[in-house]
Design an enzyme around this catalytic site. Structure first.
Site, PDB file in Angstrom:
ATOM      1  N   GLU A   1       0.817  -1.215   0.000  1.00 45.58           N
ATOM      2  CA  GLU A   1       0.000   0.000   0.000  1.00 45.58           C
ATOM      3  C   GLU A   1       0.852   1.267   0.000  1.00 45.58           C
ATOM      4  O   GLU A   1       0.521   2.235  -0.664  1.00 45.58           O
ATOM      5  CB  GLU A   1      -0.942  -0.007   1.220  1.00 45.58           C
ATOM      6  CG  GLU A   1      -1.854   1.209   1.282  1.00 45.58           C
ATOM      7  CD  GLU A   1      -2.647   1.273   2.578  1.00 45.58           C
ATOM      8  OE1 GLU A   1      -2.575   0.323   3.377  1.00 45.58           O
ATOM      9  OE2 GLU A   1      -3.320   2.302   2.794  1.00 45.58           O
TER      10      GLU A   1
ATOM     11  N   GLU B   1      -9.959   5.722   0.633  1.00 46.22           N
ATOM     12  CA  GLU B   1      -9.530   4.347   0.375  1.00 46.22           C
ATOM     13  C   GLU B   1      -9.857   4.104  -1.094  1.00 46.22           C
ATOM     14  O   GLU B   1     -11.016   3.956  -1.478  1.00 46.22           O
ATOM     15  CB  GLU B   1     -10.281   3.366   1.280  1.00 46.22           C
ATOM     16  CG  GLU B   1     -10.032   3.566   2.771  1.00 46.22           C
ATOM     17  CD  GLU B   1      -8.711   2.967   3.252  1.00 46.22           C
ATOM     18  OE1 GLU B   1      -7.916   2.498   2.403  1.00 46.22           O
ATOM     19  OE2 GLU B   1      -8.464   2.977   4.476  1.00 46.22           O
TER      20      GLU B   1
END
Ligand code: ZN
Length: 241
Positions: free
Chosen positions: A74, A205
């Site tokens: 990520e 997100e």
């Protein structure tokens, strides 16, 4: 960037010749917060320290973030999207402040990141993340603080920023979350970066890194640039609104 042969016309620009698409953007300040950092995993003694998370909470400084099933992290996704987003904003005359300067460091803690955004007087503060949810989960969602950390007007601005980004993401072809919220909008009360912000602030997100379809997009250069373009359009819409 020097040119000695075309100086005659370069000094005569008038306001009427400015591109309309940049109206209202020059001079704005946008902070980009790429979630996590490349060396967080090697330094639990730093990132597990507790910080003031707002509203009496004690939260960890930072986390390692998630990754795809293939191991694409990520922190690299968020760093690359931020790196592609920055010049899109700067091309419109926007001043960009980043909360970290590389993808090889540790932290900074999320309370420090909020302080960077607050000190910059950000007109828009955007935290970029990727989720690590069960594989059937898909779609982006944009988070704002459940409780208003800086009053009703700033909370309303944060919600409008979230809405502009969600609209731009859908327009770009990204699906809104199939599990959380409505139209890609959701709230949380436990995130330091939201609770400690005094600016128009959201956390997006971008997708679920544990979903095969979204993992392929999020770990590719084309996909990361696609996200950056969508985020830029959402930021422009907010700043010009
Ligand atoms: Zn994250």
């Amino acid at each position: 960037m020097t040119s000695s042969s075309s100086s005659s016309s370069s000094t005569s620009a008038r306001s009427s010749t400015r591109p309309v698409s940049g109206r209202g953007l020059a001079g704005k300040v946008v902070t980009i917060d790429p979630g996590h950092n490349g060396a967080n995993g090697q330094h639990p003694e730093i990132i597990n320290q507790l910080v003031d998370g707002g509203y009496g909470q004690r939260n960890v400084c930072n986390t390692t973030g998630t990754q795809t099933d293939a191991g694409y992290p990520e922190h690299e996704f968020t760093w690359n999207v931020a790196t592609y987003l920055r010049p899109l904003l700067e091309a419109k005359g926007i001043t960009v402040v980043m909360t970290r300067s590389s993808d090889t460091g540790v932290g900074p803690c999320t309370d420090k990141r909020a302080a960077i955004e607050n000190d910059a007087g950000a007109d828009a503060a955007v935290s970029i993340h990727g989720d690590g949810a069960p594989p059937e989960v898909r779609g982006f969602y944009v988070l704002t603080a459940t409780r208003p950390p800086a009053g009703a007007a700033m909370a309303a601005a944060s919600l409008r920023l979230a809405s502009c980004l969600a609209t731009a993401a859908v327009a770009a072809g990204f699906p809104a979350s199939n599990t959380l919220g409505s139209g890609g909008l959701w709230k949380r009360d436990d995130l330091t970066g939201l609770n400690r912000s005094t600016r128009p602030k959201i956390l997006i997100e971008c997708g679920n890194m544990r979903n095969a379809t979204e993992a392929a997009i999020m770990s590719s250069t084309d996909g990361q640039q696609w996200y950056a373009q969508a985020l830029a359009q959402g930021i422009f819409a907010f700043l010009q609104g």
